[in-house]
Every structure is written in structure tokens, then in C-alpha cells.
Design a protein around this motif. Structure first.
Motif, PDB file in Angstrom:
ATOM      1  N   VAL E  66       0.837  -1.200   0.000  1.00 59.15           N
ATOM      2  CA  VAL E  66       0.000   0.000   0.000  1.00 59.15           C
ATOM      3  C   VAL E  66       0.874   1.253   0.000  1.00 59.15           C
ATOM      4  O   VAL E  66       0.582   2.249  -0.684  1.00 59.15           O
ATOM      5  CB  VAL E  66      -0.951  -0.003   1.213  1.00 59.15           C
ATOM      6  N   MET E  69       1.866   2.030  -3.380  1.00 60.15           N
ATOM      7  CA  MET E  69       0.744   2.601  -4.145  1.00 60.15           C
ATOM      8  C   MET E  69       0.592   4.097  -3.860  1.00 60.15           C
ATOM      9  O   MET E  69       0.344   4.895  -4.764  1.00 60.15           O
ATOM     10  CB  MET E  69      -0.557   1.889  -3.776  1.00 60.15           C
ATOM     11  N   VAL E  70       0.720   4.456  -2.596  1.00 63.22           N
ATOM     12  CA  VAL E  70       0.644   5.874  -2.228  1.00 63.22           C
ATOM     13  C   VAL E  70       1.787   6.644  -2.899  1.00 63.22           C
ATOM     14  O   VAL E  70       1.597   7.747  -3.419  1.00 63.22           O
ATOM     15  CB  VAL E  70       0.704   6.040  -0.693  1.00 63.22           C
ATOM     16  N   ALA E  73       1.026   7.284  -6.410  1.00 61.86           N
ATOM     17  CA  ALA E  73       0.007   8.333  -6.511  1.00 61.86           C
ATOM     18  C   ALA E  73       0.628   9.726  -6.417  1.00 61.86           C
ATOM     19  O   ALA E  73       0.352  10.607  -7.247  1.00 61.86           O
ATOM     20  CB  ALA E  73      -1.048   8.142  -5.426  1.00 61.86           C
ATOM     21  N   LEU E 104      -5.865   1.014  -9.159  1.00 56.83           N
ATOM     22  CA  LEU E 104      -5.101   2.190  -8.724  1.00 56.83           C
ATOM     23  C   LEU E 104      -5.176   3.284  -9.791  1.00 56.83           C
ATOM     24  O   LEU E 104      -5.343   4.468  -9.485  1.00 56.83           O
ATOM     25  CB  LEU E 104      -3.643   1.780  -8.469  1.00 56.83           C
ATOM     26  N   ILE E 107      -8.439   5.128  -9.541  1.00 57.46           N
ATOM     27  CA  ILE E 107      -8.520   6.066  -8.409  1.00 57.46           C
ATOM     28  C   ILE E 107      -7.688   7.313  -8.697  1.00 57.46           C
ATOM     29  O   ILE E 107      -8.132   8.440  -8.488  1.00 57.46           O
ATOM     30  CB  ILE E 107      -8.013   5.398  -7.104  1.00 57.46           C
ATOM     31  N   ILE E 108      -6.471   7.108  -9.184  1.00 53.09           N
ATOM     32  CA  ILE E 108      -5.591   8.241  -9.481  1.00 53.09           C
ATOM     33  C   ILE E 108      -6.217   9.135 -10.556  1.00 53.09           C
ATOM     34  O   ILE E 108      -6.199  10.368 -10.449  1.00 53.09           O
ATOM     35  CB  ILE E 108      -4.191   7.730  -9.922  1.00 53.09           C
TER      36      ILE E 108
ATOM     37  N   VAL F  66      -7.824   2.127   1.983  1.00 55.50           N
ATOM     38  CA  VAL F  66      -6.603   2.376   1.204  1.00 55.50           C
ATOM     39  C   VAL F  66      -6.899   3.305   0.027  1.00 55.50           C
ATOM     40  O   VAL F  66      -6.118   4.204  -0.300  1.00 55.50           O
ATOM     41  CB  VAL F  66      -5.996   1.047   0.703  1.00 55.50           C
ATOM     42  N   LYS F  67      -8.058   3.097  -0.598  1.00 53.54           N
ATOM     43  CA  LYS F  67      -8.444   3.970  -1.711  1.00 53.54           C
ATOM     44  C   LYS F  67      -8.497   5.439  -1.279  1.00 53.54           C
ATOM     45  O   LYS F  67      -8.069   6.330  -2.010  1.00 53.54           O
ATOM     46  CB  LYS F  67      -9.816   3.543  -2.250  1.00 53.54           C
ATOM     47  N   MET F  69      -6.801   6.721   1.150  1.00 50.25           N
ATOM     48  CA  MET F  69      -5.412   7.170   1.370  1.00 50.25           C
ATOM     49  C   MET F  69      -4.763   7.597   0.058  1.00 50.25           C
ATOM     50  O   MET F  69      -4.055   8.604   0.001  1.00 50.25           O
ATOM     51  CB  MET F  69      -4.585   6.037   1.988  1.00 50.25           C
ATOM     52  N   VAL F  70      -4.991   6.806  -0.983  1.00 43.95           N
ATOM     53  CA  VAL F  70      -4.455   7.160  -2.300  1.00 43.95           C
ATOM     54  C   VAL F  70      -5.044   8.493  -2.762  1.00 43.95           C
ATOM     55  O   VAL F  70      -4.353   9.356  -3.299  1.00 43.95           O
ATOM     56  CB  VAL F  70      -4.760   6.048  -3.326  1.00 43.95           C
TER      57      VAL F  70
END
Lengths: 131, 131, 131, 131, 131, 131
Positions: E66, E69-70, E73, E104, E107-108, F66-67, F69-70
Motif C-alpha cells: 500500500v 501505491m501511495v 500516486a 489504482l 482512483i488516481i 486504502v483507496k 489514502m491514495v
């Protein structure tokens, strides 16, 4: 590849050539970098932007090398690869040492970090800074 | 409003108070600005970030006031209002004159302009900058 | 290199091929650019994004060429090289002249400059703009 | 609070007043917004920036209202709140309808989305866009 | 080309080699990527940054994958191509599936869109979010 | 102040009210935050964006918290204050602990730092990341 033509000397109008000549003379070099060749597709814009660069980046109350450091800092945060390359070269030409360059990296990195932290935590501006 | 608590002295752990004390001593002031009170929600992060700021922003081969100017430049391009306010205050405290501030604005504005132009025109980096 | 696969026709699912077919038909070309081949790794995302582009970038109360200019402007400020290239090509295909392109550069450059100046000086919004 | 003084009429030099007068005359209004009052701390910068705005944002081959839309787009991506407010007001004054404003929002939002997608997937620029 | 030298093993000081060794040991690989070779031009900065990465990106209350992933982002929104490549590789090495990667991206992309929309419409923060 | 009207319930069309109703039902709350009231000036855009948020931010292969957080990470790097506030609230509502929030700050800050460093040093992407 640029999204505009890069104007070569043989295709340049007298107005463009005059700006190129002033760039060469001011910088003491024969080299005209691609930024100016791209801008030359719009001679008035070329002339005005060169004038702005010339009058802003030399002289005044801030040291010329420091000005280039500030330019690198803005260009880094704006993610302009070309600008980082050209102004790092300019800063070195104006005397930036490897030690100063390394220190500049530390400041830029640190600022990038605290900028994000402040934004992520939405820190309210202290009253004293607003006075 | 911050997205984290701003830790007041009475709620601070000894570890946090020790950092606050070092900030006060280093800066010669009683004032602790909100950035540190927000970071104090994570004492280890507070301590490390303060150490990084302290060791980066003073001494070395770049003048302390110049460092603040670079910080303003990065913070402007990153759009961090708090950081612009606090580092403009710091630059002034370290001697930045109104004339130098005005000149800094010119450089930052100009860099913002050429950054966009270079990106919009996708100017290729000159060979000489890659040498 | 992309961080995802670029889906070629022979590897595309019927769902993906149907979107590709609609792109070709809508644009009157056989060419599918890499953005769509990358997005095709997620057929639902591909389909929804194509639908959003198709319904947003054509028709309505803003001229199609102007829409591409706005897209170039956003992409420049966001530093998306691919997007600048593809939407500059689209704007030209929709009739943007060299003169208009040059003028667009002036506006984007100027906006980049004043954006930085306003941020650096932290200019408060006038009451009249909030009415 | 701005990081520079906002120059009021009574504190303005003749050089600054002359620019203010030209702004009023050009725009057909008595109102001088804060951006100009902040820039007035550096009369030469004020004069040059006003000249650049005046000559760029009116006339030429792109419609004046469209120019303001492009300005909104850049200012949004650069996160300049003041600029978004002032240029949205300008676009409305130049005839932007609610429908066009809503459509502009769709384009800006969509561009922001695809800019991120392209960056995150690191989509390589198609050969055809480089020709 | 980097604006600093990429330090190769044979040119590295013992201090730098010690950090390289710790990177290799921590990651279970012989490979040292260019970021560390560039930072090695400033051994103290290298050491501190590696320490920060090592202590931040592993362990604690957020899953290691995770965290990557952050990182992807943030790097996407900041337009750092190198960072997107390296942290996408890291996320995959830590178990990110193609399905998660695709999600991902969604979301981004969506966040990029609503960020722009909120900025362009200047939506005021709801009272409830400030409580 | 927003640059568009914030649509109140009494001024909302049936189409808008239906979306508001779905937001309330999906989230198990009566509260409609300003983002949706601003978007409601364009009912089709409201509907599509809500659908995109609803289908992207819940379910699938990435944990809902988590989504968020992103989302915070992207919004921070893009400097969207409203988005940071609203998605921090959402992350907390979905179980983000103070410890996780603090760790998220560390990652976001660190990524901001290395993003700038990589850009400033123009580190070339390693071959292995392009494979």
C-alpha cells in the motif's frame, strides 16, 4: 520533438536574427539553444521574452548565480526538464560549485517534503505571519 | 482547520517539548509556529524533520537568506500558501530587502512563464546541455 | 516504456475491439493511439473513458477546436508530455492555425507567470470576485 | 494577507497611477483589483506585466472569451485560487454563458483525469505525433 | 542525462559503499538504481535519504505494498517519471496484481479529475469537515 | 465562494434530487457536501461523476480505506484543500487510525522530497525499470 518548428538561421527573419545576435553578444557565445529557436516561430514573443530574460536575470540586487538557483528551484517544482538542464548549465557557468549544487538539492528536496506535509495536514497560517 | 491536532505545550510529551525547546533556542524566539505543532502529532517525524531543517537551512556554502529565497520559489510553484508565508517571513528576518523581494518575484514569475512555454512547445533538450 | 502493456489488436478482447472500432469510426481513421492501447488493460475503464472523451470533446456550446486548446492548456500546466503532443495534433486537425497556436502559447505562458506571481505574493481575492 | 503591501491610490507614485489609469480606461471601470495593487510595489514590473496582459488578452486570432477560458484552465491546473476567481469573472463579463462554463468544467476535469492516467501509465508518445 | 554524476562503485567513497551495501542487503539484490548513484554525489544526503526511505517504507501500520501505491500516486501527481517507474516496479515486487494496478489507475485518474473540478469551481470546504 | 452556485434542495431538479438521494442512501447519511451541490449546476456531469466515484471508491481488489489514502495522496500533490479535507474525513470514517494517518504523512512527505530530488537531478530511468 517540439510541437512547433525550431527556426534555423537560414529560415529566420531579420527580426529573429537580430534577437539571436543580441543573445549571442550578451552571452558571449555563438550558441542559440532550442528554446529561442522554438519561440522564434512568433518573433514578437521571442523579442519580448528575450528582453524579459535579459533584464531580469542579470544585474540588480540578487547575485546572478543565485537567480539561476531560484530558476532551477521553480523549474524543478514545475517539472520542466528542459529548464532544469539549461538553468543548471547556466548556474554552473556563473560559478555554482558542486558543493553548492548539492546543497541546493537538499533545500529543494526538503521544501518539496514540507510543502506536501503542510498541504496534507492543512496547517493554518499563524497570525504572526499575516501581520 | 488542520486535518491533525495542533499540539499545545500542555499536551506535549517530553520528547516533543525537547524539540520545541531546541527550536526556540536555535531561533532565539519563544514562538513555535503551527507547522511544528501539527507535526508534533508524530514525535519521531517532528524530531527528524526539525533536524533536517536545522542542518539544511543554516551554514554550508549557500547564504542563509538565499536558502529562504529558494524555499519560497519551490513553495510558490508547489502552491503551498503556509510555506510561502513562513519562508517569506524567514527571508525578511534574514535580511531580504524589499528590492530583493521584488526581484525574486520577477524571477519566479518569469520562470513560471518559460516553464509553461517550454512544456507547451515540448522543446527538445539541446545536446550541449546533456554533455 | 509504459508501466502497463499496450494491447495490440490480436490480443484485444471483443469488448476492447468494439471500443477501438468506435474510436476509428468516430475519428474517421484507422489509427489507435497508445493511450487507448494502455487503457485497454482495463476494458471497463477504457470504455468509460472513451465515452467521456467522445461526449465531452465534441458538440455542445464550445467550439471543438477551442476544447482542444483548453486541453492543451491543462496538460501543459500538469506537465503531461503525451497529452500536449496528442491534443496539439488534435487542435491542428480541427483547424488551429499557426497564428492561433502562437497566440495560445502567449496566453499559457502569461497565465503561468501570473499564477506564480499571485501565489508568491499571496494576493487576497477581491470582495467583488466573491459576490 | 499578501506577502507584499497592496498599494492604495494615495500611496501610489505617478508611474503607478499612470498604469492604474490605463487599466481603468482599457477596462471601462474604476475598479483596480488586488493583483495590480500588489504588483505596484515594483512599478516597472507592474508596467511590463500590464502591457503583456493588455496586448495578449485582447485582439488577435483567438476570441477574447476563449482566451479567458484558457486562462481559467491553466490557473486551475496550477491551483491559483485568485486567478480562477478573477478570470472566471472576466470570462463571464466577456459573454461566457452558464452552459459554456459547465462545459469548460467538464473539459478541465477530463483533462485532469487523463493527464494523471497518462503519467501513471507512462504512455509512450506515438510516432505519428512526433512527425 | 543527469545534472549530476552517477557515482559508479569504483568511484565511490567508503561511506557511499556502506550505504550501497545496506541497500543491497535490505532489498536482497545486487542492483543499485540510478537514484542512489545520483544522490551519492552528496554522501551525507545519500545516507540520510536512504535511512528515511528504509524506515518509512517498511513496517509500521500500513502494508508495504500500500505504501508503494501511495508513492505512485504522489509521484504521478508530481509528474516524476523516474519515480513512477521505480515505485511501480516496487509495488509489483511487493505483490500488486494487475487488477490492483488497474484499480489504482482508476482512483488516481478520478482524483485528478475531481481535484481539478473542485479547484475550477472553488468549492468551499463544508463546516463539517473542519470540525 | 464558489465560482458556480451551490444548488440547495429546494432549487434542485428531479434529476439532481435523485442523485442526492442515491448519495444519501449509499453513504447512510443525510449530508450532501458542497462538491455535489456545486456539480449539480450540471446535472449530467453530477450524475456521471457520482457514478464514477461510487463504482471506483468501493469494492474491488483494493481496500476502501486504502483507496481514500491514495485519494489524499493525489489531492495533496495537486494542492486541492477541499479534497484533502473531505477524503481525510472519509478515510477516518473507514477506519484510518491516527497512527496510520501519521504514517501516511511520512510517505507523502518523503515522496514529495524524492520527486523533487529526482527531477532536480534529472535521474535517468534504469534499464531494468523499462523491461
Amino acid at each position: 520533438m517540439a510541437t512547433v518548428k525550431l527556426i534555423q538561421n537560414k529560415d529566420a527573419s531579420p527580426e529573429v536574427l537580430a534577437v539571436f545576435e543580441d543573445i549571442r553578444k550578451t552571452r558571449g557565445t555563438d550558441f542559440i539553444n532550442n528554446f529561442w529557436r522554438a519561440l522564434a516561430t512568433d518573433p514578437v514573443h521571442l523579442k519580448n521574452t528575450w528582453h524579459e530574460i535579459k533584464s531580469t536575470m542579470s544585474g540588480g540586487s540578487i547575485d546572478d548565480m543565485v537567480k539561476e538557483m531560484v530558476y532551477i528551484a521553480v523549474s524543478t517544482a514545475n517539472g520542466c526538464s528542459y529548464c532544469i538542464h539549461s538553468h543548471t548549465a547556466a548556474a554552473k557557468a556563473k560559478g555554482m560549485t558542486d558543493e553548492q549544487h548539492a546543497e541546493l538539492m537538499r533545500i529543494i528536496g526538503l521544501a518539496g517534503k514540507t510543502n506536501q506535509l503542510v498541504n496534507a495536514m492543512q496547517v493554518p497560517v499563524d497570525e504572526v505571519f499575516l501581520a
